[in-house]
Design a protein around this motif. Structure first.
Motif, mmCIF file in Angstrom:
data_model
loop_
_atom_site.group_PDB
_atom_site.id
_atom_site.type_symbol
_atom_site.label_atom_id
_atom_site.label_comp_id
_atom_site.label_asym_id
_atom_site.label_seq_id
_atom_site.Cartn_x
_atom_site.Cartn_y
_atom_site.Cartn_z
ATOM 1 N N THR A 1 0.927 -1.217 0.074
ATOM 2 C CA THR A 1 -0.254 -0.196 -0.043
ATOM 3 C C THR A 1 0.696 0.627 0.127
ATOM 4 N N SER A 2 0.551 2.164 -1.000
ATOM 5 C CA SER A 2 1.252 3.334 -0.978
ATOM 6 C C SER A 2 1.192 4.623 -0.471
ATOM 7 N N THR A 3 -0.156 4.600 0.433
ATOM 8 C CA THR A 3 -0.014 5.986 1.009
ATOM 9 C C THR A 3 -1.356 6.152 2.015
ATOM 10 N N PRO A 4 -1.150 6.858 3.264
ATOM 11 C CA PRO A 4 -1.482 6.299 4.757
ATOM 12 C C PRO A 4 -3.202 6.291 4.257
ATOM 13 N N ASN A 5 -3.487 6.737 3.123
ATOM 14 C CA ASN A 5 -4.910 7.292 2.651
ATOM 15 C C ASN A 5 -5.385 4.833 1.906
ATOM 16 N N ASN A 6 -4.674 4.354 2.299
ATOM 17 C CA ASN A 6 -4.981 2.656 1.572
ATOM 18 C C ASN A 6 -5.259 1.802 2.705
ATOM 19 N N GLU A 7 -5.854 2.616 3.792
ATOM 20 C CA GLU A 7 -7.000 1.302 5.046
ATOM 21 C C GLU A 7 -7.491 0.218 4.597
ATOM 22 N N CYS A 8 -7.246 -0.807 4.947
ATOM 23 C CA CYS A 8 -8.096 -2.463 4.749
ATOM 24 C C CYS A 8 -9.273 -2.136 5.933
ATOM 25 N N SER B 1 -0.373 2.370 5.235
ATOM 26 C CA SER B 1 -1.321 2.273 5.436
ATOM 27 C C SER B 1 -2.302 1.367 6.658
ATOM 28 N N ALA B 2 -3.247 1.898 7.612
ATOM 29 C CA ALA B 2 -3.598 0.879 8.181
ATOM 30 C C ALA B 2 -4.202 -0.031 8.230
ATOM 31 N N ILE B 3 -3.954 -1.725 8.462
ATOM 32 C CA ILE B 3 -4.001 -2.265 8.608
ATOM 33 C C ILE B 3 -5.197 -2.603 9.707
ATOM 34 N N ILE C 1 -1.152 -7.618 -9.927
ATOM 35 C CA ILE C 1 -2.593 -6.536 -9.930
ATOM 36 C C ILE C 1 -2.207 -5.585 -9.333
ATOM 37 N N LYS C 2 -3.045 -4.115 -10.248
ATOM 38 C CA LYS C 2 -2.274 -2.403 -9.727
ATOM 39 C C LYS C 2 -4.340 -2.199 -9.601
ATOM 40 N N HIS C 3 -4.013 -1.544 -8.178
ATOM 41 C CA HIS C 3 -5.491 -0.544 -7.880
ATOM 42 C C HIS C 3 -4.892 0.870 -7.513
ATOM 43 N N ASN C 4 -5.597 1.687 -9.114
ATOM 44 C CA ASN C 4 -4.667 2.785 -9.124
ATOM 45 C C ASN C 4 -5.468 3.774 -9.771
ATOM 46 N N GLY C 5 -6.565 3.279 -8.734
ATOM 47 C CA GLY C 5 -8.111 5.063 -8.945
ATOM 48 C C GLY C 5 -8.124 5.259 -7.483
ATOM 49 N N ASN C 6 -9.332 6.123 -7.331
ATOM 50 C CA ASN C 6 -9.486 6.859 -6.077
ATOM 51 C C ASN C 6 -11.139 5.975 -5.462
ATOM 52 N N PHE C 7 -11.424 5.027 -5.903
ATOM 53 C CA PHE C 7 -12.647 4.074 -4.814
ATOM 54 C C PHE C 7 -12.159 2.955 -4.439
ATOM 55 N N PRO C 8 -13.242 2.989 -3.230
ATOM 56 C CA PRO C 8 -13.050 1.791 -3.005
ATOM 57 C C PRO C 8 -13.306 0.370 -3.398
ATOM 58 N N PHE C 9 -12.683 -0.646 -3.270
ATOM 59 C CA PHE C 9 -12.903 -1.899 -3.472
ATOM 60 C C PHE C 9 -13.061 -2.847 -2.229
ATOM 61 N N TYR C 10 -14.772 -4.488 -2.688
ATOM 62 C CA TYR C 10 -14.977 -4.314 -1.729
ATOM 63 C C TYR C 10 -14.579 -6.088 -2.301
ATOM 64 N N ASN D 1 -5.547 7.270 -3.100
ATOM 65 C CA ASN D 1 -6.580 7.465 -2.363
ATOM 66 C C ASN D 1 -7.437 6.226 -2.043
ATOM 67 N N ALA D 2 -7.317 5.307 -2.661
ATOM 68 C CA ALA D 2 -8.024 3.739 -2.880
ATOM 69 C C ALA D 2 -8.081 3.405 -1.623
ATOM 70 N N VAL D 3 -8.978 2.609 -1.268
ATOM 71 C CA VAL D 3 -9.650 2.218 -0.052
ATOM 72 C C VAL D 3 -10.227 0.294 0.126
ATOM 73 N N LEU D 4 -9.598 -0.214 0.400
ATOM 74 C CA LEU D 4 -9.729 -1.640 0.615
ATOM 75 C C LEU D 4 -11.470 -2.467 2.061
ATOM 76 N N GLY D 5 -11.629 -2.396 1.187
ATOM 77 C CA GLY D 5 -12.469 -3.566 2.243
ATOM 78 C C GLY D 5 -12.936 -5.381 1.546
ATOM 79 N N TYR D 6 -12.315 -6.048 3.007
ATOM 80 C CA TYR D 6 -12.662 -7.234 2.706
ATOM 81 C C TYR D 6 -14.081 -7.901 3.530
ATOM 82 N N ASP D 7 -13.809 -8.943 2.654
ATOM 83 C CA ASP D 7 -15.665 -9.654 2.830
ATOM 84 C C ASP D 7 -15.134 -10.898 3.361
ATOM 85 N N GLU D 8 -16.399 -10.900 4.882
ATOM 86 C CA GLU D 8 -15.715 -11.906 5.792
ATOM 87 C C GLU D 8 -16.304 -12.912 5.047
#
Length: 499
Positions: free
Chosen positions: A228-235, A270-272, A447-456, A469-476
């Protein structure tokens, strides 16, 4: 003529009196000696009796101690047989929680109020080998590994816990942890199994701790790096709920069960909010990032390897070629049980047109998906409920990129869309619209996540790079929650008393 008696001599009378005094003294001495002897015998008898009691108490003390340890050992040796009674699936089907009351199945002696009862009854949850403590009541369980059935009451009754000792194992409470429950037991051991009226009574409490292993894969990078490349890339992680009345999915609140794994370096800015694991020793590099959960570095932390699915030509070369073009407003893309129904060479989507995949639970094998105009050409999926899933095997997304506005699967839970990339290469996901799904690449895929959108959902590939500014979401539902595997027991708060 009368004979005259001679009077006794005075000295003779004195000797007679002396003899009497001596005899009386002897009798007194004998009496005193007998009293002393009797006292000594009584004292000796008392000492022997006291010693016998002390020896008996000591023997009983150690018997009770051994029995309590044997009960704890029995619990631990049967931990995998018992733990399923307390998991999130079974607990409320097995037990009722309420105010502290004495169970109807407890004996009259040492009756203990408990906060937990057998489901739909007033019976305490207990195991015992003696009617002195009442009767056993415990739910039927299965071994968490093998699935074999287990009857705890029968197994406990048939175990020798040592000598003439009555034992009881009573569940007094259970504490919740991540949906599962950790029971707290009270164990009583009393000497005199046939009729425990006198002797030693030992009381201990046994607390438990659940053992869980991480059963998911989560986001994964193989021999390439995950970064993850910026502090915004939290998961964060999320749970999704199906509303049958409206046929819609909803995402719950953010949770801290995100899972990121790999075989090589993981670099985080970023914070995981969850766990991070890699098989590389000292392979986790926090460059301003943080990990709230488990951190594992070294051999054995991750067991997952990427699949190596055949490409379209190898899979579909023997069936007639099918090309489809989205010229209508929306074109339905179907699949079926045969390769002829599953294989598509080219799916081309015209400007301001769309295609909709409509057949879950049957695979789609596609050589090329070609949108004609960025956000105006779209891919949709028919909404489906739980236990349904779309699985796509794709050689190429033309241009090597997918825009969040093009691949619209936000009407699904992320685990319901799996896209397997069957050639080596790179896929870039960009744009500003949220995207759901699981993308799985090969060993030589990035795989490159290159946008400013949230991915779940999840990315799994040779390498994964998250920037902007991509944000990651994990489906439990993909398995990121810890999986219950065992339960450990520990003795504490011991006491013993004589009765």
């Amino acid at each position: 003529m009368k004979t005259q008696k001679t009077p006794p001599h005075p000295k003779s009378q004195l000797r007679s009196r002396d003899h009497g005094y001596v005899l009386l003294g002897v009798l007194i001495v004998v009496a005193v000696s007998m009293i002393i002897t009797a006292g000594m015998l009584t004292s000796a008898t008392g000492t022997l009796s006291t010693r016998k009691v002390m020896e008996s108490n000591t023997k009983n003390f150690y018997s009770v101690e051994r029995s309590i340890n044997a009960v704890t050992a029995w619990l631990q040796s049967n931990s995998k047989n018992i733990v399923t009674a307390f998991n999130s699936t079974n607990f409320h089907n097995n037990f009722d929680l309420g105010d502290p009351t004495v169970g109807d199945n407890e004996g009259t002696a040492f009756a203990v109020p408990t906060l937990i009862k057998m489901k739909g009854s007033s019976n305490a949850v207990q195991l015992t080998n003696s009617s002195f403590f009442g009767t056993s009541a415990f739910p039927a369980t299965t071994n968490i590994d093998s699935g074999a059935s287990f009857n705890a009451a029968t197994a406990f009754q048939g175990t020798d816990f040592g000598g003439d000792v009555s034992v009881r194992l009573l569940v007094v409470w259970a504490t919740s942890t991540d949906g599962h429950y950790q029971p707290i037991f009270r164990v009583d051991a009393v000497t005199g199994q046939s009729g425990p009226e006198h002797g030693v009574h030992g009381i201990n409490f046994i607390k438990s701790s659940l053992v869980a292993s991480n059963g998911g894969v989560g986001y994964f990078a193989s021999l390439g790096d995950f970064q993850t490349s910026t502090p915004n890339n939290e998961c964060w992680s999320y749970q999704y709920t199906w509303n049958a009345a409206t046929s819609t999915w909803s995402r719950g609140a953010a949770r801290s069960n995100c899972l990121i794994t790999g075989l090589d370096d993981i670099a985080l800015k970023s914070a995981i909010h969850g766990s991070v694991m890699t098989n590389k020793t000292q392979g986790i590099n926090l460059v301003g990032g943080s990990i709230s959960g488990q951190r594992c570095e070294g051999a054995g932390c991750v067991s997952y390897t990427l699949p190596n699915y055949p490409n379209w030509a190898a899979r579909c070369g023997s069936v007639p070629v099918r090309d489809v073009a989205g010229t209508a407003a929306t074109l339905a893309i179907t699949s079926g049980p045969t390769l002829a129904e599953q294989c598509y060479r080219n799916i081309t989507i015209g400007a301001n047109k769309s295609v909709k995949f409509t057949t879950p639970n049957q695979p789609y094998y596609i050589q090329n998906i070609t949108p004609q105009n960025n956000s105006n050409s779209q891919v949709f999926f028919t909404t489906v409920g739980p236990s349904n899933k779309y699985t796509l095997y794709v050689d190429n997304f033309m241009g090597g990129q997918v825009n969040g506005n093009q691949l619209v699967a936000t009407n699904l839970a992320p685990n319901q869309l799996e896209i397997n990339l069957t050639l080596d290469g790179t896929l870039t996901l960009n744009g500003t619209a949220a995207m759901n799904g699981v993308f799985i690449g090969r060993e030589n895929f990035t795989i490159k996540h290159n946008g400013n959108f949230p991915f779940y959902g999840a990315y799994r590939s040779g390498a994964v790079s998250v920037i902007g500014n991509a944000v990651l979401g994990y489906d439990e539902a993909l398995g990121g929650l810890p999986v219950l595997s065992d339960i450990n027991f520990t003795l504490f708060k011991a006491s013993q008393r004589y009765r």
